[in-house]
Motif scaffolding. Structure first.
Motif, short mmCIF file in Angstrom:
data_model
loop_
_atom_site.label_atom_id
_atom_site.label_comp_id
_atom_site.label_asym_id
_atom_site.label_seq_id
_atom_site.Cartn_x
_atom_site.Cartn_y
_atom_site.Cartn_z
N TYR A 223 19.26 70.02 3.75
CA TYR A 223 18.55 70.88 2.36
C TYR A 223 17.56 71.04 3.34
N ASP A 224 16.20 70.40 4.31
CA ASP A 224 15.89 70.00 5.37
C ASP A 224 16.07 71.51 6.27
N ILE A 225 17.12 71.85 6.70
CA ILE A 225 17.07 72.66 7.36
C ILE A 225 17.30 74.22 6.99
N ARG A 226 17.73 73.82 5.29
CA ARG A 226 17.42 75.42 4.29
C ARG A 226 16.13 75.68 3.94
N GLU A 227 15.44 74.42 3.96
CA GLU A 227 13.85 75.42 3.96
C GLU A 227 13.02 75.16 4.95
N LYS A 228 13.33 74.85 6.24
CA LYS A 228 12.22 74.97 7.03
C LYS A 228 13.20 75.67 7.99
N GLY A 229 14.19 76.28 8.16
CA GLY A 229 14.64 77.27 9.43
C GLY A 229 14.91 76.66 10.18
#
Length: 456
Positions: A223-229
């Motif tokens: 989720y963190d990678i998806r939201e922040k690239g």
């Protein structure tokens, strides 16, 4: 007279059973249903019902995404039995609460505050906001990764097995790898052979390595990678730690196995095959449980590394088991800061919360205690088995790895039940299991006087 406003935690806990009880009973219900289905004659190739303890052991191993088996999955179970097993794996990998939420979303049922709070705990999310959106992402992401993995595996399996069997084996192995379960259908090439048939197949092993890593990295990290690239500096501290430790363990383990096994299990291989096998040996113990070489032939040093990696496991809120990477990281970071005489525990320019060390120590102590006690009891029950092999098995069971030196099917009924209990605790969470019996504890406002003791 005005009523006092309840906090969110009080509101959630006042509605009935707590999260540990719901998850514990939920997984137990799934296991018992799976046991009943596996005991049906239609599940067994011989047309007979297996002993209850063997069906129960298999259902626990599948639901708790472990991979320890008393029967070869391909040679003993029919297509129906195999579908039961892979269904249990999928439920166990995603988590009991995630599956319930998935059906709630499909039937468009409103998800209440209590259920949202349980979802927050199930995936180790740090805030309640956006939890349903995150669940939707988890389900969609799981389907995407599993289908992508199956498509890649099918490139190799269809020419080797035929269209229908190749697709089926690809889906089964992809789901099992993503969920870090360790089950496979390669018994047709040799009983309990796991992935030895494909030890030199780059496509198969690389696909499985990525499936295992993606499944074990943690849903919150997704989720963190998806939201922040791909901007590392913007990630949360949890994501930074999880990614750093995962990559560090993967490369460090690969280098160690490449050196330690060059004259043993890796001898006779080319350079490329050695590197590939070393990476697979590094990734699988945390906590997938597949093996592309004979584990019984590993050097003592490599077996010790396997024990360490099995104990560490994957990241919190993932399909993996173990004490978890961040738990072990907290211990080492705290020790380092203590040696440097720092007042606080700091990492990546952030200070860890004050009680995190106590939580980490609790998890480590409980897990090690369960492993040691189980090893002692099984060693006393079955003196014909080597203590080292039993310890390897208990480490593998509690940390839901599924690796074995081959003694699982030699266990008697009581030993199988002990291993099943360890697998259950490993999936539900050993500390969560203990908390089920400690929920009604009372706190006293009167504290005892302090007195110093000597340690170290």
């Amino acid at each position: 007279m005005k009523k006092k406003n309840k906090s969110l935690k009080e509101f959630v806990s006042s509605g009935g059973m707590s999260y540990p009880k719901i998850v514990g009973l939920g997984f137990l219900a799934v296991i018992l249903i799976g046991t009943f289905l596996l005991m049906l004659p239609v599940s067994n190739r011989n047309g007979l019902s297996p002993p209850f303890v063997d069906a129960f052991f298999t259902a626990v191993s599948a639901t708790c995404v472990t991979g320890l088996v008393v029967f070869d999955t391909y040679q003993h179970w029919t297509l129906f039995g195999q579908i039961v097993i892979i269904t249990l794996i999928q439920i166990g990998g995603l988590g009991f609460m995630t599956v319930i939420t998935m059906f709630s979303i499909l039937v468009k049922r409103k998800i209440g505050l209590r259920e949202r709070s349980f979802l927050q705990e199930s995936v180790n999310q740090q805030q309640l906001k956006g939890i349903v959106r995150m669940m939707s992402m988890i389900v969609k992401g799981t389907l995407l990764f599993e289908l992508s993995g199956a498509a890649l595996l099918a490139i190799r399996f269809i020419p080797k097995m035929g269209l229908a069997e190749g697709i089926y084996n690809s889906v089964f192995l992809s789901v099992s790898a993503f969920c870090n379960a360790g089950f496979d259908l390669n018994g047709k090439y040799g009983e309990y052979s796991s992935l030895v048939e494909f030890h030199d197949d780059t496509l198969v092993l690389v696909t499985l390595i990525f499936l295992i890593l993606i499944g074990s990295i943690g849903f919150f990290v997704w989720y963190d990678i998806r939201e922040k690239g791909l901007k590392f500096r913007r990630y949360s501290l949890h994501t930074k730690l999880a990614l750093t430790i995962t990559l560090g363990l993967t490369f460090a383990g690969a280098i160690a196995f490449l050196i330690l096994e060059k004259d043993d299990t890796l001898s006779g291989m080319g350079t490329g095959e050695r590197i590939l096998s070393s990476f697979f040996l590094s990734v699988s113990p945390r906590t997938a449980g597949f093996n592309s070489v004979d584990l019984a032939e590993l050097s003592p040093a490599s077996k010790l590394i396997h024990l360490i990696y099995m104990f560490i496991g994957g990241n919190p809120g993932s399909t993996a088991g173990g004490a978890k990477t961040t738990t072990v990281a907290v211990l080492f970071i705290s020790a380092w800061c203590s040696l440097r005489n720092y007042d606080d525990t700091n990492i990546f320019e952030r200070r860890l919360e004050s009680d995190i060390l106590k939580k980490a120590v609790t998890i480590i102590v409980v897990n090690l205690s369960l492993i040691m006690l189980s090893t002692v009891v099984i060693s006393a029950l079955q003196r014909e088995l080597a203590m080292g092999d039993i310890a390897f098995e208990t480490f593998s069971a509690l940390n839901t790895v599924g690796m074995t030196t081959g003694i699982t099917r030699d266990f008697n009924t009581l030993s199988k039940l002990i291993i099943a209990f360890l697998m259950y605790c490993g999936r539900v969470g050993s500390v969560s299991f203990v908390l089920v019996f400690a929920e009604n504890r009372k706190y006293s406002e009167v504290k005892n006087p302090i007195e110093k003791i000597s340690i170290g």
